[in-house]
Design an enzyme around this catalytic site. Sequence first.
Site, PDB file in Angstrom:
ATOM      1  N   GLU A 224       0.851  -1.199   0.000  1.00 42.69           N
ATOM      2  CA  GLU A 224       0.000   0.000   0.000  1.00 42.69           C
ATOM      3  C   GLU A 224       0.877   1.237   0.000  1.00 42.69           C
ATOM      4  O   GLU A 224       1.828   1.299   0.778  1.00 42.69           O
ATOM      5  CB  GLU A 224      -0.918   0.029   1.231  1.00 42.69           C
ATOM      6  CG  GLU A 224      -1.969   1.114   1.091  1.00 42.69           C
ATOM      7  CD  GLU A 224      -2.966   1.148   2.256  1.00 42.69           C
ATOM      8  OE1 GLU A 224      -4.118   1.497   2.021  1.00 42.69           O
ATOM      9  OE2 GLU A 224      -2.570   0.840   3.391  1.00 42.69           O
TER      10      GLU A 224
ATOM     11  N   ALA B  24       1.560   0.183  10.909  1.00 38.67           N
ATOM     12  CA  ALA B  24       1.166  -1.197  10.624  1.00 38.67           C
ATOM     13  C   ALA B  24       0.475  -1.222   9.270  1.00 38.67           C
ATOM     14  O   ALA B  24       0.136  -0.181   8.720  1.00 38.67           O
ATOM     15  CB  ALA B  24       0.219  -1.717  11.719  1.00 38.67           C
ATOM     16  N   MET B  25       0.267  -2.426   8.740  1.00 38.48           N
ATOM     17  CA  MET B  25      -0.388  -2.571   7.435  1.00 38.48           C
ATOM     18  C   MET B  25      -1.337  -3.756   7.475  1.00 38.48           C
ATOM     19  O   MET B  25      -0.951  -4.856   7.850  1.00 38.48           O
ATOM     20  CB  MET B  25       0.675  -2.761   6.337  1.00 38.48           C
ATOM     21  CG  MET B  25       0.094  -3.027   4.957  1.00 38.48           C
ATOM     22  SD  MET B  25      -0.977  -1.694   4.396  1.00 38.48           S
ATOM     23  CE  MET B  25      -2.134  -2.622   3.384  1.00 38.48           C
ATOM     24  N   GLU B  26      -2.596  -3.499   7.037  1.00 42.51           N
ATOM     25  CA  GLU B  26      -3.695  -4.439   7.237  1.00 42.51           C
ATOM     26  C   GLU B  26      -3.771  -5.567   6.218  1.00 42.51           C
ATOM     27  O   GLU B  26      -4.863  -6.079   5.942  1.00 42.51           O
ATOM     28  CB  GLU B  26      -5.020  -3.670   7.221  1.00 42.51           C
ATOM     29  CG  GLU B  26      -5.418  -3.083   5.858  1.00 42.51           C
ATOM     30  CD  GLU B  26      -4.963  -1.667   5.601  1.00 42.51           C
ATOM     31  OE1 GLU B  26      -5.510  -1.014   4.708  1.00 42.51           O
ATOM     32  OE2 GLU B  26      -4.055  -1.198   6.311  1.00 42.51           O
ATOM     33  N   ASN B  27      -2.663  -5.990   5.618  1.00 48.80           N
ATOM     34  CA  ASN B  27      -2.706  -7.064   4.609  1.00 48.80           C
ATOM     35  C   ASN B  27      -3.691  -8.156   5.036  1.00 48.80           C
ATOM     36  O   ASN B  27      -3.715  -8.577   6.193  1.00 48.80           O
ATOM     37  CB  ASN B  27      -1.323  -7.701   4.445  1.00 48.80           C
ATOM     38  CG  ASN B  27      -0.219  -6.679   4.354  1.00 48.80           C
ATOM     39  OD1 ASN B  27      -0.136  -5.920   3.413  1.00 48.80           O
ATOM     40  ND2 ASN B  27       0.624  -6.652   5.377  1.00 48.80           N
TER      41      ASN B  27
ATOM     42  N   HIS C 140      -7.370  -1.294  15.060  1.00 47.41           N
ATOM     43  CA  HIS C 140      -7.490  -0.567  13.788  1.00 47.41           C
ATOM     44  C   HIS C 140      -7.244  -1.500  12.604  1.00 47.41           C
ATOM     45  O   HIS C 140      -8.047  -1.571  11.668  1.00 47.41           O
ATOM     46  CB  HIS C 140      -6.470   0.584  13.783  1.00 47.41           C
ATOM     47  CG  HIS C 140      -6.416   1.382  12.507  1.00 47.41           C
ATOM     48  ND1 HIS C 140      -6.899   2.663  12.426  1.00 47.41           N
ATOM     49  CD2 HIS C 140      -5.936   1.093  11.269  1.00 47.41           C
ATOM     50  CE1 HIS C 140      -6.722   3.123  11.191  1.00 47.41           C
ATOM     51  NE2 HIS C 140      -6.125   2.179  10.476  1.00 47.41           N
ATOM     52  N   GLU C 141      -6.144  -2.242  12.647  1.00 46.96           N
ATOM     53  CA  GLU C 141      -5.785  -3.092  11.506  1.00 46.96           C
ATOM     54  C   GLU C 141      -6.800  -4.222  11.311  1.00 46.96           C
ATOM     55  O   GLU C 141      -7.086  -4.619  10.185  1.00 46.96           O
ATOM     56  CB  GLU C 141      -4.372  -3.669  11.676  1.00 46.96           C
ATOM     57  CG  GLU C 141      -3.267  -2.627  11.833  1.00 46.96           C
ATOM     58  CD  GLU C 141      -3.263  -1.571  10.738  1.00 46.96           C
ATOM     59  OE1 GLU C 141      -3.597  -1.907   9.587  1.00 46.96           O
ATOM     60  OE2 GLU C 141      -2.933  -0.407  11.029  1.00 46.96           O
TER      61      GLU C 141
ATOM     62  N   HIS D 124      -9.941  -3.263   9.551  1.00 45.68           N
ATOM     63  CA  HIS D 124      -9.729  -3.237   8.101  1.00 45.68           C
ATOM     64  C   HIS D 124     -10.053  -4.572   7.432  1.00 45.68           C
ATOM     65  O   HIS D 124     -10.308  -4.614   6.225  1.00 45.68           O
ATOM     66  CB  HIS D 124      -8.260  -2.925   7.780  1.00 45.68           C
ATOM     67  CG  HIS D 124      -7.928  -1.472   7.717  1.00 45.68           C
ATOM     68  ND1 HIS D 124      -8.626  -0.580   6.938  1.00 45.68           N
ATOM     69  CD2 HIS D 124      -6.935  -0.761   8.303  1.00 45.68           C
ATOM     70  CE1 HIS D 124      -8.080   0.625   7.059  1.00 45.68           C
ATOM     71  NE2 HIS D 124      -7.047   0.543   7.878  1.00 45.68           N
TER      72      HIS D 124
END
EC number: 3.4.11.2
Length: 872
Positions: A136, A270-273, A305-306, A309
């Site tokens: 992203e 962080a990243m919600e993959n 939060h993640e 998603h």
Amino acid sequence: MAGSADQFRGQARLPRFAAPRRYDLRLRPDLVACTFTGAASVAVDVSAPTRFLVLNAVDLAVDRASIRFQGLAPAAVSLFEEDQIMVLEFGGELPVGEGVLGMNFDGTLNDQMRGFYRSKYEYKGETKNMAVTQFESVDARRCFPCWDEPSFKAKFKLTLEVPTELVALSNMPIANETIAGPIKTVEYEESPLMSTYLVVIVVGLFDYIEGVTSEGNKVRVYTQVGKSNQGKFALDVGVKSLNLYKEFFDTPYPLPKLDMVAIPDFTNGAMENYGLVTYREIYLLFDEKSSSAATKQNVAITVAHELAHQWFGNLVTMEWWTHLWLNEGFATWMSYLAVDSFFPQWNIWTQFLDSTTSALKLDSLSESHPIEVEIHHASEVDAIFDSISYDKGASVIRMLQSYLGAERFQTALASYIKKYAYSNAKTEDLWVVLEEVSGEPVKDLMTTWTKKQGYPVVSVKLKGHDVELEQDQFLLDGSSDSGMWIVPITLGFYSHDIQKRFLLKQKLDDIKGINSQYDGRRNGGNFWIKLNIDETGFYRVKYDDELTAALRNALQMKKLSLMDIIGVVEDAHALSIACKQTLSSLLHLLYACREEADFSVLSHINSVTSSVAKISADATPDLADDIKQLFIKLLLPPAEKLGWDPKDSESHLDAMLRPLLLVALVQLGHDKTINEGVRRFQIFFADRNTSLLPPDTRKAAYLSVMHNVSSTNRSGYDALLKIYRESTEVEEKLTVLGVLSSCKDKDIVLESLNFIFTDEVRNQDVYLVLRGVITETRETAWSWLKENWDRLTKIFPVSAALSDYVKSIVPLFTSKEKEAEISQFFASRTTPGFKRALDQSLENVRINARWIEGVRGEAELAQTVHDLLNRL
């Protein structure tokens, strides 16, 4: 389709005549050479006659001889680097329907923390590489050729070839694994329909701990070897979040498993993959002994939060980046809803006003942008991952939920998720569902908030028995704009129990006869009116003099809720900056808050006092010390009550309040606090196991040490560097980095800034050193930034990093001359990625310059400061 490949240049989006349905990807990373090879086989649906296939690829070496579509080799292959596209031109029209596009490619595991990159970690005293993806917003194209836009959803079947001893993770569970000597081949189950930016690969050495949801989904937290116990708190929050969201959205978690993994080098929080969420270590790991209360809270909010998603973003995905706020605004709002459910004692909705304040500040700049922002090129996307998309997005959602009611709102969100599952949605699609469920004119109400930049200030005046309301756009530079919003007004009289709610739809409105029934109270002095109860509305309020005085009185008499106090203080601060109210008036209001003891209230008071202390140093140097003394007197009583040492039975919020107040007192130059900080540091430096300096209070002690550091007295500085080098705890290292440049000695500041160029500082943490610079050494930092700009852009080409550096240094200045100098320097150096951050920073400099003029023109300021000092 006639024409040449050139017709596809300079377009915001890929053409729609062909779309991927399924990717079969095989990747082999080489963790020693830091390269990778890959093969892609993509089922493509050609829906209209064409000779072209147009997809995204950048920083990849595609083997042109290997490219085939249904056995056909392209007649020409064009790579347009600036547009990050690859155009395949075939000799004749392609058959309409589904065909397979195949090609081989290779690339580099880069050091930019985007695409397919390497992260470094220590294992048994040795530095090792891991391979990680961060796609992203538009970086999947750096790992494999693809249709790299959110609306091109497809299924993914991944196969990885990796060293046998390593853990290899992706979105889906492992379907099959075969070992051949030093290499194992790992095949994963096919994913459901998803966007390219959510594909993920992580290869390295990890430990893990495991839990399970009420539905039987496995949840794991992966950490560096030996740190798995630090994942327990995140695992607990993760399992609870998946259970909560399943109920809230009335939709089960869509994948068989969810993994969360801590990555040492990671550009975002962080990243919600989908199915495999990646985190910067500080946002996933929590250790009871070595982590602060603030870290515990940040981990809880980030995990919640993640995982929100996984529904809002992954299952239902925005149609295009213009609608990014649908992902980020909702995940932000949902994370507070979840954390409030798990930890009601944290009073998290009051803390949510930090997010609202952050958004109100940014959105009061003329260089802000609407929540829904047009994106014309891939290079512009990263610039909108800001407080508008996240915090304003979440704040207007809170406003809408408050207006519609929690139950109707939840029902509508569940309907929306079901309706758009496995597909894409636009903002309007959400409004339609909300209107159907609520019967309210949601689209008309919300369009003014999402498509229009800025927000209103509602001015309140008493006119006899009537209350007059007037709205204008609020801008911090003091300029006027007759903007119009549909504003959900909540109005409280004398107490929260007597409330009026309505929509302000025009510029002016009168509430008739509202005061007649309260005249007795009004004359008796027990009269007040408060607009925007509990700050659920995204707007400022400006009261006339009589109402301002009444509100100040109500505040002193403890009549207002915590949220209302925060709102009154923040509005007064903003109005003072915009020169719509005096600084003297703001100081009187802060004085009225002198008995407040709540963490959130004092957090906002602290940020306001810090802002005023900084501006007064430039505006009124003769008064600056007295203003600092006034603020010290305000913050000292609650700080002394808490002391330096934690109590066994104290609340989470008191544990957060202690460091906030101690740091504030050190920064204001309170000698007694500084001396105590230095004393405790010296004991801690001699014995790291002492209980005198737990993680919560270390920053205050470290800042105390830096207060006294100079080129000729650098023992404290060297001691901090020793702690940084010896510590294995991420939080400890970050705390030290954050204070190294907080010093009045120019040589020490330069040494700290140059420290970022060593391999001792991870690229992701550089901004902390820059952010620590104080007003006294801003010129040194600016000179350093100019001299090193070209070097910085080479090392950190990602625009988000450059934006951080600009935002850390530029707003420290407060003169029009400096603004002109900075503008001139960047005139030939600006790129689309950080232009917005630069423009906003320069606007803040202009606003500060104007505020200074306003403060200098206040005849009564000195008298006000001395009167209040003598009263405290």
